[in-house]
Enzyme design. Structure first.
Site, PDB file in Angstrom:
ATOM      1  N   LYS A 154       2.862   2.204  -3.320  1.00 37.24           N
ATOM      2  CA  LYS A 154       1.953   2.446  -4.289  1.00 37.24           C
ATOM      3  C   LYS A 154       1.169   3.679  -4.398  1.00 37.24           C
ATOM      4  O   LYS A 154       0.775   4.627  -5.118  1.00 37.24           O
ATOM      5  CB  LYS A 154       0.876   1.084  -4.373  1.00 37.24           C
ATOM      6  CG  LYS A 154      -0.312   1.330  -5.251  1.00 37.24           C
ATOM      7  CD  LYS A 154      -1.063  -0.030  -5.026  1.00 37.24           C
ATOM      8  CE  LYS A 154      -2.118  -0.171  -4.043  1.00 37.24           C
ATOM      9  NZ  LYS A 154      -3.132   0.793  -4.105  1.00 37.24           N
ATOM     10  N   CYS A 175       0.714  -1.351  -0.004  1.00 38.81           N
ATOM     11  CA  CYS A 175       0.164  -0.198   0.075  1.00 38.81           C
ATOM     12  C   CYS A 175       0.827   1.354   0.065  1.00 38.81           C
ATOM     13  O   CYS A 175       0.692   2.104  -0.908  1.00 38.81           O
ATOM     14  CB  CYS A 175      -1.002  -0.076   1.194  1.00 38.81           C
ATOM     15  SG  CYS A 175      -2.211  -1.263   0.932  1.00 38.81           S
TER      16      CYS A 175
END
Ligand SMILES: NC(=O)c1ccc[n+]([C@@H]2O[C@H](COP(=O)([O-])OP(=O)(O)OC[C@H]3O[C@@H](n4cnc5c(N)ncnc54)[C@H](O)[C@@H]3O)[C@@H](O)[C@H]2O)c1
Length: 440
Positions: free
Chosen positions: A274, A271
């Protein structure tokens, strides 16, 4: 009650002097500026702060607070010197310690001419913001190499955390009191000086006390810029960042919390990298500058590069990587900085052996499997079933997995360099040969 000399009567010194006089101490303020000294002598504050005028007036009227240009007058029979002089930036951004050096020398010179306190012990305490090692390299030697006769001197760093505009309120209600000293008498003196406060005194090394103030101010500045930058990035999307940050701040589990504030290795996972990239993209397409988000990614990359550089400097070719996933208790390898470490070290010709306590390559699937196979196609061959196997012949161990088996294996293997990537491996690992913290 003590007799206290306060050097420097600016925001910090004026509030400190008036606050300590209000607690019943006898306080003599010293400044090189006659205007400030005259103002205090007349019961007026040299700085504007809510509540300070009353404190000054009452202190001077009670006879407990005075000010002088004469350092000797302030130092006569005095238990503590608090150095609150300015530490401005030089044109190159360095901390200008001219005023600190001068004040320390003034204190030392005065000791040759005036009576020591009844106890014979005097504490010289820096409250100004100064870089780590100032106490050790600049303050302490003045009293150690040329000890004044009849005085026993201890030195300390006790950073001030007050905010301008709320200085008096903050003086009486600080977030914490931190004293860095190697002198027990000085610790006792400072504990007694601050015993009117409701917070425990943290006794730390001088360097920790010095560094802490910079870390706090850097964090405050980072928070302001973060809130402003995130607002700029979302403004083109019609987001009201006031509403968003209101909810953001209500999260005291992850956001306004110690979580993610422990020094260690780079962040990773499926997470954070990104979504940071997405945010930078959103900023770019709208022509918004987001240097803090960009800097965060760069800083993370430098965390990886720094470990590689340290491995390269050892000279060995065999590396044991103990722990492969981006954090403990997960087998998610997506964008794990440890995978990045392994990939880069293999690329540089190192023999890398990996151990991970919960990783089973046969059970990896989906994007997790695709990611690791793209970066480490021979993972099956690199992955050992025990830490002992991973450490066979290892010159260097990069460790983020703990546990009894890992500790025993490290104790036996004795690598030349052992880098702790988490800071939570325990004392047994920290006592192993070659131990270094990744950021401590
Ligand atoms: N202002 C703040 O809110 C704040 C908060 C916490 C810490 N600090 C730190 O505390 C220190 C002092 O900050 P400030 O804002 O009070 O500074 P300031 O510039 O307002 O006051 C410093 C005072 O020291 C005096 N001085 C200089 N040399 C002297 C000497 N040899 N003897 C006696 N006095 C001398 C100056 O004349 C001046 O009055 C700095 O290191 C600062 O970074 C400031």
């Amino acid at each position: 009650m003590m007799k206290i000399a306060v050097f420097g009567l600016g925001y910090v010194g004026a509030v400190t002097a008036a606050g300590l006089a209000a607690q019943g101490h006898t306080v003599v303020g010293v400044d090189v500026d006659p205007v400030k000294v005259d103002l205090i002598a007349g019961g007026h504050s040299p700085v504007v702060e809510p509540g300070i005028d009353d404190l000054m007036r009452e202190g001077v009227a009670s006879g407990r607070l005075s000010a002088t240009l004469d350092c000797r007058e302030a130092m006569d029979s005095t238990d503590v010197s608090l150095l609150c002089v300015g530490t401005p930036s030089t044109s190159h951004g360095a901390t200008d310690l001219t005023y600190i050096r001068r004040a320390v020398q003034d204190v030392r010179d005065a000791m040759d001419h005036v009576r020591p306190p009844r106890s014979g012990h005097h504490s010289v305490v820096v409250r100004s913001t100064v870089p780590p090692r100032t106490g050790r390299d600049i303050v302490a030697p003045v009293f150690a190499t040329d000890p004044p006769e009849g005085w026993r001197v201890g030195t300390a760093m006790c950073p001030e955390f007050l905010r301008e505009g709320a200085g008096v309120a903050d003086f009486f209600d600080p977030p914490f009191v931190v004293v860095g000293s190697v002198d027990d008498d000085t610790h006792r003196t400072m504990a007694s000086m601050f015993d009117f406060l409701d917070v425990p005194i943290q006794h730390v090394s001088v360097e920790t006390a010095e560094a802490l103030k910079y870390a706090c101010n850097a964090f405050h500045a980072t928070k302001v810029s973060f809130a402003n930058e995130i607002g700029r990035v979302f403004r083109p999307y019609g987001v009201d960042s006031r509403e968003m940050m209101e909810i953001f701040c209500a999260d005291t589990k992850l956001n306004i919390a110690p979580t993610y504030l422990r020094p260690g290795f780079a962040f990773g996972g499926s997470c954070l990298p990104k979504d940071l990239r997405s945010l930078q993209h959103m900023a770019r397409i709208n022509g918004v500058d987001a240097p803090q988000l960009l800097g965060t990614a760069t800083s993370n990359e430098i965390s990886v590069r720094d470990v590689i550089d340290r491995v390269l400097s050892v000279g060995g070719r065999h590396v044991a990587l103990l722990g492969l996933s981006f954090k403990s208790n997960t087998d998610d390898l997506r964008e794990s900085p440890n995978v990045e470490l392994a990939e880069r070290l293999i690329g540089k010709g190192f023999d890398v052996r990996i151990y991970d306590p919960i990783l089973n390559p046969q059970q990896l699937m989906g994007s997790n499997r695709a990611h690791v196979m793209a970066r480490l196609p021979h993972l099956d061959r690199l992955l050992m079933t025990t830490p002992q196997d991973a450490l066979v012949g290892a010159d260097i161990a990069l460790v983020s997995a703990g546990g009894e088996q890992v500790v025993e294996a490290l104790q036996d293997a004795q690598p030349r360099l052992l880098i702790d990537l988490t800071g939570r491996l325990g004392l047994e690992v920290e006592r192993c040969a070659g131990y270094e913290g990744v950021g401590w």
